[in-house]
Design an enzyme around this catalytic site. Structure first.
Site, PDB file in Angstrom:
ATOM      1  N   ARG A 160      -4.480  -9.999   4.529  1.00 37.86           N
ATOM      2  CA  ARG A 160      -4.545  -9.621   3.167  1.00 37.86           C
ATOM      3  C   ARG A 160      -3.360  -9.006   1.728  1.00 37.86           C
ATOM      4  O   ARG A 160      -3.244  -8.075   1.794  1.00 37.86           O
ATOM      5  CB  ARG A 160      -6.048  -8.633   3.024  1.00 37.86           C
ATOM      6  CG  ARG A 160      -6.603  -8.266   1.378  1.00 37.86           C
ATOM      7  CD  ARG A 160      -7.815  -7.555   1.167  1.00 37.86           C
ATOM      8  NE  ARG A 160      -8.608  -7.360  -0.235  1.00 37.86           N
ATOM      9  CZ  ARG A 160      -8.006  -6.660  -1.120  1.00 37.86           C
ATOM     10  NH1 ARG A 160      -6.856  -6.231  -1.084  1.00 37.86           N
ATOM     11  NH2 ARG A 160      -9.132  -6.883  -2.493  1.00 37.86           N
ATOM     12  N   LYS A 215       1.117  -1.303  -0.271  1.00 33.40           N
ATOM     13  CA  LYS A 215      -0.292  -0.187   0.245  1.00 33.40           C
ATOM     14  C   LYS A 215       0.705   1.049   0.074  1.00 33.40           C
ATOM     15  O   LYS A 215       2.163   1.161   0.364  1.00 33.40           O
ATOM     16  CB  LYS A 215      -1.038   0.040   0.791  1.00 33.40           C
ATOM     17  CG  LYS A 215      -1.981  -1.006   0.636  1.00 33.40           C
ATOM     18  CD  LYS A 215      -3.259  -0.698   2.134  1.00 33.40           C
ATOM     19  CE  LYS A 215      -4.557  -1.702   1.035  1.00 33.40           C
ATOM     20  NZ  LYS A 215      -5.970  -1.574   2.446  1.00 33.40           N
TER      21      LYS A 215
END
Length: 286
Positions: free
Chosen positions: A255, A221
């Site tokens: 995840r 991210k």
């Protein structure tokens, strides 16, 4: 006990949720699993490498081409049915904020609805309850789906995360979602700047202390990229470091894009914590 589909996970079991994007414009793999066969091969590889959950997404999280609910269903529901046929025991999650999509994928065999946009469609939780599906309750800072944060501020970011996710979780249970099938997610990057995401990670133990299973979506991210000043394809090391910290603080579900590497990190943390025996223990014993 966390119950998802046919699977049960004990509290100290660290669980991998593998990402399979059914989008042509995903930020990380640029559409590598948009077509069925590469996507099914990705599922097979992820399961072999230790993923217990497959998270299927039909819309890129960030801004981009508009995707209607009908198109999102076309990208996901049939694929869910095929994954269920080929992998009957795997937990199937679908990343969506729309109740229409949730309905279609649950009909096709999905076990979990991953609501990454924090209840923007309140009917999604109703769908989860009706189908006996699990639900991920995420903090997105009130952001509209597929928007980026702009000068967002919090008096106390973790207090806001707890207020939102616990509220969503309790509402889901009131609607009929099984308490053991609800997870809470701090929503790294969603409605947050990099400092917010770092603080959410640092204070993750406060979420764990609520007793709800905590899911983290950290993989490659922007907060990792900005912290280390690395482009998307060079964020794996930072992601794995953040994963190790999150595991030590008690997060349960991860995840991820890199399943094999994450499995090693989680197994190492589990063994350090005393929750897992070493795979081999010969040193000093011969």
């Amino acid at each position: 006990m966390l119950r998802l589909g046919r699977r049960e996970f004990v509290p100290h079991e660290r669980v991998i949720m593998a990402i399979v994007n059914r989008t042509p414009d995903s930020f990380y793999d640029q559409g590598a699993t948009f077509r069925d066969e590469p996507a099914l091969a990705r599922v097979e590889q992820a399961v072999a490498e230790g993923a217990a959950i497959i998270d299927i997404g039909g819309v890129k999280a960030g801004p981009g081409e508009e995707v209607s609910a009908e198109e999102e269903v076309r990208r996901t529901a049939g694929f869910v049915a095929e994954v269920r046929r080929r992998f009957p025991d795997v937990v199937i999650s679908v990343d969506t904020w729309r109740h229409e999509v949730g309905e279609a994928v649950c009909e096709a065999g999905a076990d979990v609805l991953n609501d990454a946009w924090g209840g923007v469609d309140p009917r999604l939780a109703e769908v989860a309850a009706r189908y006996g599906a699990g639900l991920v309750c995420t903090h997105a800072g009130g952001s509209e789906p597929r928007t980026r944060p702009h000068r967002v501020t919090y008096d106390d970011v973790m207090a806001d995360i707890l207020d939102v996710t616990l509220g969503l979780a309790e509402r889901a249970v009131e609607l009929g979602v099984e308490r053991e099938s609800v997870m809470i997610d701090p929503g790294h990057d969603f409605g947050k700047n990099t400092r917010h995401s770092l603080e959410a990670t640092r204070r993750l133990g406060e979420m764990v202390a609520t007793g709800w299973p905590v899911l983290v979506s950290l993989s490659n991210k922007d907060f990792v990229g900005e912290t280390l000043d690395r482009p998307v394809k060079e964020r794996v090391v930072g992601t794995l470091a953040t994963t190790a910290v999150s595991a030590w603080l008690g997060a349960q579900v991860y995840r991820v894009h890199e399943v094999a590497e994450t499995r090693q990190v989680l197994d190492m943390v589990s063994s350090i914590a005393g929750d897992r025996e070493p795979a081999v223990a010969r040193r000093g014993l011969a």
